[in-house]
Design a protein around this motif. Sequence first.
Motif, short mmCIF file in Angstrom:
data_model
loop_
_atom_site.label_atom_id
_atom_site.label_comp_id
_atom_site.label_asym_id
_atom_site.label_seq_id
_atom_site.Cartn_x
_atom_site.Cartn_y
_atom_site.Cartn_z
N GLN A 111 -9.18 16.87 23.39
CA GLN A 111 -10.10 16.99 24.51
C GLN A 111 -10.50 18.45 24.71
OE1 GLN A 111 -10.80 14.06 25.88
NE2 GLN A 111 -12.07 14.59 27.65
N LEU A 112 -11.76 18.67 25.09
CA LEU A 112 -12.23 20.02 25.42
C LEU A 112 -12.77 20.00 26.85
CD1 LEU A 112 -12.84 22.89 24.03
CD2 LEU A 112 -15.23 22.14 24.19
N SER A 113 -12.27 20.92 27.68
CA SER A 113 -12.70 21.00 29.08
C SER A 113 -13.23 22.38 29.39
CB SER A 113 -11.54 20.66 30.02
OG SER A 113 -11.07 19.35 29.78
N ILE A 114 -14.34 22.42 30.15
CA ILE A 114 -14.93 23.68 30.61
C ILE A 114 -15.12 23.54 32.12
CG2 ILE A 114 -16.77 25.37 30.27
CD1 ILE A 114 -17.44 23.96 27.63
N HIS A 138 -15.25 19.52 16.00
CA HIS A 138 -14.54 20.65 15.40
C HIS A 138 -15.05 20.88 13.99
CE1 HIS A 138 -11.10 22.08 12.84
NE2 HIS A 138 -11.16 23.05 13.73
N TRP A 139 -15.41 22.12 13.68
CA TRP A 139 -15.95 22.47 12.35
C TRP A 139 -14.83 22.36 11.32
CZ3 TRP A 139 -20.99 24.99 11.75
CH2 TRP A 139 -21.28 25.34 10.42
N PRO A 140 -14.95 21.43 10.36
CA PRO A 140 -13.90 21.27 9.34
C PRO A 140 -13.63 22.56 8.58
CG PRO A 140 -15.45 19.45 9.27
CD PRO A 140 -16.05 20.47 10.19
N GLY A 141 -12.36 22.83 8.36
CA GLY A 141 -11.98 24.03 7.62
C GLY A 141 -11.60 25.19 8.51
N THR A 142 -11.97 25.15 9.78
CA THR A 142 -11.54 26.21 10.71
C THR A 142 -10.25 25.75 11.38
OG1 THR A 142 -12.79 25.38 12.64
CG2 THR A 142 -13.94 26.84 11.11
N PRO A 143 -9.43 26.69 11.88
CA PRO A 143 -8.16 26.30 12.51
C PRO A 143 -8.39 25.37 13.69
CG PRO A 143 -8.26 28.68 12.14
CD PRO A 143 -9.63 28.16 11.86
N LEU A 144 -7.44 24.49 13.94
CA LEU A 144 -7.51 23.62 15.11
C LEU A 144 -7.31 24.45 16.38
CD1 LEU A 144 -5.45 20.47 14.02
CD2 LEU A 144 -7.93 20.60 14.43
N PRO A 145 -7.92 24.06 17.49
CA PRO A 145 -7.67 24.76 18.75
C PRO A 145 -6.17 24.84 19.04
CG PRO A 145 -9.48 23.25 19.02
CD PRO A 145 -8.92 22.98 17.66
N GLY A 146 -5.73 26.01 19.49
CA GLY A 146 -4.31 26.24 19.74
C GLY A 146 -3.62 26.94 18.59
N SER A 147 -4.27 26.97 17.43
CA SER A 147 -3.69 27.64 16.26
C SER A 147 -4.24 29.07 16.17
CB SER A 147 -4.05 26.89 14.98
OG SER A 147 -3.62 25.55 15.05
N ARG A 148 -3.59 29.89 15.38
CA ARG A 148 -4.08 31.25 15.16
C ARG A 148 -5.37 31.22 14.36
NH1 ARG A 148 0.99 34.30 12.60
NH2 ARG A 148 1.05 32.31 11.49
N VAL A 177 -10.53 25.01 28.09
CA VAL A 177 -9.22 24.41 27.83
C VAL A 177 -9.35 23.39 26.71
CG1 VAL A 177 -7.28 23.13 28.80
CG2 VAL A 177 -8.59 24.71 30.26
N ALA A 178 -8.56 23.58 25.65
CA ALA A 178 -8.56 22.66 24.51
C ALA A 178 -7.18 22.01 24.40
CB ALA A 178 -8.89 23.40 23.23
N THR A 179 -7.18 20.68 24.27
CA THR A 179 -5.94 19.94 24.12
C THR A 179 -5.97 19.18 22.80
OG1 THR A 179 -5.77 19.65 26.52
CG2 THR A 179 -4.40 18.23 25.15
N VAL A 180 -5.01 19.46 21.93
CA VAL A 180 -4.88 18.75 20.66
C VAL A 180 -3.45 18.22 20.59
CG1 VAL A 180 -4.93 18.93 18.15
CG2 VAL A 180 -6.62 20.18 19.52
N GLY A 181 -3.33 16.90 20.59
CA GLY A 181 -1.99 16.31 20.68
C GLY A 181 -1.37 16.66 22.03
N SER A 182 -0.17 17.20 21.99
CA SER A 182 0.50 17.60 23.23
C SER A 182 0.31 19.09 23.52
CB SER A 182 2.00 17.29 23.14
OG SER A 182 2.58 17.98 22.04
N LYS A 183 -0.46 19.77 22.67
CA LYS A 183 -0.63 21.21 22.82
C LYS A 183 -1.89 21.52 23.62
CE LYS A 183 -0.30 25.44 20.09
NZ LYS A 183 -0.13 25.98 18.72
#
Length: 238
Positions: A111-114, A138-148, A177-183
């Motif tokens: 989920q993405l919240s603004i 999400h643009w494939p190949g870029t890190p998932l939100p929450g990652s470096r 705010v980006a939520t991926v899984g529990s992160k």
Amino acid sequence: MKAWKPLWRWLAASTGLVVLVAVAIVVLGPGSGGASTGARSPGEARSTAAGKTPSSTAAPVDQEALVNRMLDQIRAGKPVEPQFAAGDNPAAGAPIEAIKAKPGEELRLGQLSIPRLRVSEPLNNGVDEAALVHGVGHWPGTPLPGSRGNSVVSGHRSTHDKPFLYLDKLRPGDPIVATVGSKRTTYRVVKTTIVPQAEYVKFILRQPADAGAKVITLFACNPITAHYQRIVVQARAD
């Protein structure tokens, strides 16, 4: 001979009238005489010269057929066709391999919240039309939100749910705010940039100089009614 003079004068006058009418038809074109028809605007003249019909009489576009053609082109590794590049397609002009996620990958990532924009949208995998119909992608190949690294997210401004319609209203410090899984990761807006379409791919995919930084980049078409640029919002995690 005196009797013939009136006749010759009449013939000369008639011939002159015919010539004037012919010239008027050639110069003005058929149907241009009289207030009821009106003159064409420069825009209408250009459209007619290009073989295009005015927007009021144009046939409706078969959106489903266009989407199916775009997906076929993606699968074949071909560029997205011009109809999509001219419309509200944020990923127009991007390499095909960067648009669509790999087959079999789950579409919904999180989920993405603004908060400022009162936006809360599903975050989907890929930036093709299937991913952007309901939510953002999400643009494939870029890190998932929450990652470096720099996570890139695309959304529409004038079609479907229009999640990024007011992207230009964001200001430095606003949370994303980006939520991926529990992160759950909160980013703060750093800056907003307008980039020409021809340059946006390289711009949005840049990774931060600090390898440990967590960055998110949101982008969409700009201006809303023309789409020859991209509006890009960059934010860093707290």
